[in-house]
Design a protein around this motif. Structure first.
Motif, short mmCIF file in Angstrom:
data_model
loop_
_atom_site.label_atom_id
_atom_site.label_comp_id
_atom_site.label_asym_id
_atom_site.label_seq_id
_atom_site.Cartn_x
_atom_site.Cartn_y
_atom_site.Cartn_z
N HIS A 198 71.16 65.91 67.62
CA HIS A 198 71.93 64.58 67.41
C HIS A 198 73.26 64.86 67.55
O HIS A 198 73.99 65.52 67.04
CB HIS A 198 71.37 64.00 66.20
CG HIS A 198 69.97 63.86 65.84
ND1 HIS A 198 69.37 62.53 65.63
CD2 HIS A 198 69.14 64.85 65.40
CE1 HIS A 198 67.95 62.72 65.50
NE2 HIS A 198 68.05 64.01 65.43
N SER A 247 70.99 69.26 64.26
CA SER A 247 69.84 69.21 64.57
C SER A 247 68.64 69.22 63.47
O SER A 247 69.03 69.64 62.45
CB SER A 247 69.58 70.77 65.41
OG SER A 247 69.48 71.89 64.48
N ARG A 248 67.62 68.62 63.89
CA ARG A 248 66.68 68.43 62.87
C ARG A 248 65.38 68.37 63.56
O ARG A 248 65.09 67.77 64.58
CB ARG A 248 66.62 67.05 62.44
CG ARG A 248 65.68 66.73 61.25
CD ARG A 248 65.66 65.42 60.61
NE ARG A 248 65.86 64.31 61.57
CZ ARG A 248 66.56 63.21 61.63
NH1 ARG A 248 67.70 63.07 60.57
NH2 ARG A 248 66.53 62.31 62.40
N ASP A 249 64.31 69.48 63.01
CA ASP A 249 63.14 69.87 63.74
C ASP A 249 63.32 69.87 65.45
O ASP A 249 62.44 69.62 66.16
CB ASP A 249 62.10 68.60 63.60
CG ASP A 249 61.86 68.07 61.99
OD1 ASP A 249 62.09 69.35 61.22
OD2 ASP A 249 61.78 67.00 61.76
N ARG A 304 75.81 70.02 75.46
CA ARG A 304 74.17 70.09 74.74
C ARG A 304 73.77 71.27 74.93
O ARG A 304 73.20 71.95 73.87
CB ARG A 304 73.46 69.00 75.42
CG ARG A 304 74.03 67.45 75.11
CD ARG A 304 72.82 66.63 75.82
NE ARG A 304 72.83 66.53 77.21
CZ ARG A 304 73.19 65.80 78.13
NH1 ARG A 304 74.25 65.02 77.58
NH2 ARG A 304 73.24 66.06 79.23
N SER A 324 65.48 68.68 67.23
CA SER A 324 66.04 67.79 68.37
C SER A 324 67.62 67.68 67.86
O SER A 324 67.93 67.72 66.79
CB SER A 324 65.51 66.14 67.67
OG SER A 324 66.10 65.42 68.48
N GLU A 370 72.91 73.62 71.49
CA GLU A 370 71.40 74.33 71.37
C GLU A 370 71.44 75.44 71.42
O GLU A 370 70.61 75.93 70.32
CB GLU A 370 70.61 73.86 72.70
CG GLU A 370 70.43 72.25 72.75
CD GLU A 370 69.82 71.76 74.15
OE1 GLU A 370 69.61 72.46 74.96
OE2 GLU A 370 69.41 70.58 74.35
#
Length: 207
Positions: A59, A53-55, A79, A57, A83
């Protein structure tokens, strides 16, 4: 960071092989959180299978949620679990809710398998016949290059465009062959079990 790794790499190549390094590293991404599941049956991960995850979001590379040959429900579960663990939340309630919804028939459209099949191969299977080939044979002239099918209690049945989904969907199959492997890939690293999500007793370890 890239410069430090590049320097170490250059030094190692010069020391080990006595040549000047011609490798040039590029920095592709920096992630906030990173998850690399173990290879099934092994202790190490695979560089081609990970989630990050980045910011905020997500991946995903190489895991079931981005593979076309897995039902869409696998991606929904994976997912959602990722998350939640990236937010340091308990993933068990989400997995339990997905399993209950599948058993209640709320995600039947997301249980469809889609696999490519060659017409020449339909007659080549004799001793063992994969589910997608069985479904393609049942579809007959309606079978295209990609066969869509569901697992029912009487075996694989084709899911034909414009027609209702087959009856008697085998929800136990999806629970054990789709949801469980996806969930336990994550629980294997984070702790917990899919049985806990199902509300089933877990077996105590002997070690």
């Amino acid at each position: 960071l890239r410069e430090r790794v590049q320097q170490r790499l250059d030094q190692e190549i010069a020391l080990r092989y006595g040549v000047e390094s011609r490798l040039l590293l590029e920095l592709e991404s920096v992630f906030d959180r990173f998850f690399m599941p173990r290879v099934r049956g092994g202790k190490s991960g695979s560089k081609k299978r990970y989630a990050a995850s980045r910011d905020g979001s997500l991946h995903i590379v190489g895991l079931e949620s981005v593979r076309r040959d897995w039902p869409a429900i696998a991606g929904r579960l994976q997912r959602g679990l990722l998350e939640r663990i990236f937010r340091d939340e308990d993933p068990v309630p989400f997995a339990r809710a997905i399993a209950q919804a599948v058993r209640a028939g709320e995600y039947d459209e997301e249980l469809v398998y889609a696999k490519r099949v060659r017409k020449a191969s339909l007659e080549s299977y004799t001793a063992t016949t994969p589910p997608h080939v069985q479904a393609a044979r049942k579809a007959g002239p309606y079978a295209g290059p990609v066969i869509r099918y569901l697992m029912t209690r009487s075996g694989p049945e084709p899911a034909l465009a414009g027609r209702p989904l087959p009856d008697a969907i085998d929800y136990a199959h999806y629970e054990e062959r789709v949801l469980r492997p996806v969930a336990e890939t994550i629980y294997d690293v984070t702790g917990g079990s899919f049985d806990e999500a199902l509300g089933q007793p877990t077996q105590m370890s002997l070690l």
